[in-house]
Scaffold this active site. Structure first.
Site, PDB file in Angstrom:
ATOM      1  N   GLY A   1       8.012  -1.115  -2.085  1.00  0.00           N
ATOM      2  CA  GLY A   1       7.426  -1.014  -0.763  1.00  0.00           C
ATOM      3  C   GLY A   1       7.635  -2.282   0.036  1.00  0.00           C
ATOM      4  O   GLY A   1       8.580  -2.409   0.816  1.00  0.00           O
ATOM      5  N   ARG A   2       6.755  -3.263  -0.183  1.00  0.00           N
ATOM      6  CA  ARG A   2       6.798  -4.489   0.617  1.00  0.00           C
ATOM      7  C   ARG A   2       8.118  -5.240   0.475  1.00  0.00           C
ATOM      8  O   ARG A   2       8.593  -5.861   1.435  1.00  0.00           O
ATOM      9  CB  ARG A   2       5.619  -5.391   0.230  1.00  0.00           C
TER      10      ARG A   2
ATOM     11  N   CYS B   1      -4.281   4.707  -3.760  1.00  0.00           N
ATOM     12  CA  CYS B   1      -4.691   3.939  -2.583  1.00  0.00           C
ATOM     13  C   CYS B   1      -5.954   3.130  -2.889  1.00  0.00           C
ATOM     14  O   CYS B   1      -6.971   3.692  -3.305  1.00  0.00           O
ATOM     15  CB  CYS B   1      -4.936   4.867  -1.392  1.00  0.00           C
TER      16      CYS B   1
ATOM     17  N   PRO C   1       5.402   4.679   0.008  1.00  0.00           N
ATOM     18  CA  PRO C   1       4.596   4.910   1.210  1.00  0.00           C
ATOM     19  C   PRO C   1       3.689   3.708   1.449  1.00  0.00           C
ATOM     20  O   PRO C   1       3.128   3.145   0.508  1.00  0.00           O
ATOM     21  CB  PRO C   1       3.779   6.153   0.851  1.00  0.00           C
ATOM     22  N   MET C   2       3.558   3.301   2.699  1.00  0.00           N
ATOM     23  CA  MET C   2       2.640   2.224   3.073  1.00  0.00           C
ATOM     24  C   MET C   2       1.915   2.668   4.334  1.00  0.00           C
ATOM     25  O   MET C   2       2.532   2.780   5.401  1.00  0.00           O
ATOM     26  CB  MET C   2       3.402   0.918   3.305  1.00  0.00           C
ATOM     27  N   GLU C   3       0.631   2.935   4.193  1.00  0.00           N
ATOM     28  CA  GLU C   3      -0.135   3.469   5.318  1.00  0.00           C
ATOM     29  C   GLU C   3      -0.055   2.536   6.520  1.00  0.00           C
ATOM     30  O   GLU C   3      -0.247   1.325   6.407  1.00  0.00           O
ATOM     31  CB  GLU C   3      -1.601   3.673   4.932  1.00  0.00           C
TER      32      GLU C   3
ATOM     33  N   ASN D   1       6.232   0.332 -10.176  1.00  0.00           N
ATOM     34  CA  ASN D   1       6.004  -0.116  -8.812  1.00  0.00           C
ATOM     35  C   ASN D   1       5.167  -1.388  -8.832  1.00  0.00           C
ATOM     36  O   ASN D   1       4.255  -1.515  -9.633  1.00  0.00           O
ATOM     37  CB  ASN D   1       5.288   1.004  -8.026  1.00  0.00           C
ATOM     38  N   GLY D   2       5.498  -2.310  -7.945  1.00  0.00           N
ATOM     39  CA  GLY D   2       4.683  -3.505  -7.801  1.00  0.00           C
ATOM     40  C   GLY D   2       5.436  -4.800  -8.013  1.00  0.00           C
ATOM     41  O   GLY D   2       6.053  -5.005  -9.054  1.00  0.00           O
TER      42      GLY D   2
END
Length: 321
Positions: free
Chosen positions: A223-224, A98, A7-9, A199-200
């Site tokens: 994510g990214r 977050c 998820p990425m706000e 993650n990361g």
């Protein structure tokens, strides 16, 4: 060996989940967090963040979508977990990761890693409230002020009944600055019995394998890296099978943006659609030389039609970074 879309706000919304899971290789996605405070949120808020609830909580590609909640009141978090399941959620995820100042200031997200007992109480309340067959999962970082809280917080979540745990390999203070401390994820994983997902800083197939080797985690959340390279999960899948795949071309990426823009236009005003396209295009600069070349012109555009025309005209160069 699962690959989960993070998820990425403000970016990984339902349209982009549809787009990226359609490319292939993604096993699960997670919504942007739904902020839980003191009152019960109406169903329309859940549908806003997760329109997939109308369709079995999966994307068109059949990829499951977990509903993520963020808050610090155990009772209200439990009640909202129940609401999510009543609306069709097959998994309830809790955000303890977050790093946003506005979120942390209101006692949400990563700041809760200063209080493992409260993390435990929140997770236990959600676990008690939702049906036993619904997984309750969590995402956190390695700590808030530093990277020393991973084990204590991980143990608190496991004892509270979390079915699995995603760990972003940085502290809040680290933000998103490289490197990712995958070795610290390994320290947490070694003392837990539940699955841990790394993650990361996974931007390439090679980084995926390094993360797995160092963290010891079979599963990863990206994510990214998936925003920058929409076919990254598909390429990782091929690598796992010892196969080769042709990397996505820039014209193929442009087609994805066009589909994304069309979906956004059913939900947002044009000025917001253009802003979302620019967000994605900014990340695509990391994966495609064409996006980098296009950026000085595209960033100045404010209307959708000129933006799409600019993107379409750029589709002749097929070099991939």
């Amino acid at each position: 060996m699962r690959i989960i879309l993070a998820p990425m706000e403000g970016l990984v919304d339902a349209p982009i989940r549809e787009t990226l899971t359609g490319v292939g290789g993604i096993d699960r996605s997670v919504t942007e967090f739904i902020r839980v405070t003191h009152g019960m949120l109406p169903p329309r808020i859940f549908y806003k963040y997760a329109p997939e609830l109308h369709h079995g909580c999966v994307t068109r590609a059949g990829t499951p979508v977990a509903i993520q909640l963020l808050g610090s009141n155990p009772e209200m978090m439990g009640r909202h977990g129940v609401r999510a399941v009543e609306l069709g959620a097959g998994q309830v995820d809790i955000n303890f990761g977050c790093p946003a100042k506005t979120v942390n200031k209101h006692k949400g997200g990563c700041v809760l890693m200063r209080e493992p007992e409260l993390m435990h109480n929140i997770t236990a309340a959600v676990r008690r409230a939702v049906p036993e067959h619904i997984p309750v999962t969590a995402k956190m970082r390695l700590g808030y002020d530093d990277r020393s809280m991973g084990i204590a917080c991980g143990q608190a979540l496991q004892e509270a009944g979390a079915a699995e745990l995603v760990i972003h390999a940085r502290s809040k203070v680290d933000g998103y600055r490289p490197p990712a401390y995958w070795e610290e994820i390994a320290r947490v994983r070694e003392v837990l019995d539940i699955p841990v997902i790394a993650n990361g800083e996974i931007w390439t197939v090679e980084q995926y394998w390094r993360c797995r080797d160092i963290s010891g985690c079979d599963d990863v959340m990206i994510g990214r890296g998936l925003i920058a390279r929409p076919d990254l999960a598909r390429r990782i899948r091929a690598s796992q099978a010892g196969e080769q795949v042709v990397p996505m071309t820039w014209p193929e990426a442009v087609a994805l943006i066009e589909d994304y823009a069309a979906a956004l236009q059913t939900r947002l005003e044009d000025r917001f659609v253009t802003g979302r396209i620019k967000q994605w295009l900014s990340y695509l600069r990391l994966g495609f030389t064409e996006a980098e070349q296009l950026w000085p012109r595209a960033r100045k555009l404010r209307e959708v039609a000129p933006m799409l025309a600019c993107l379409g005209a750029s589709g002749s160069d097929r070099k991939v970074a």
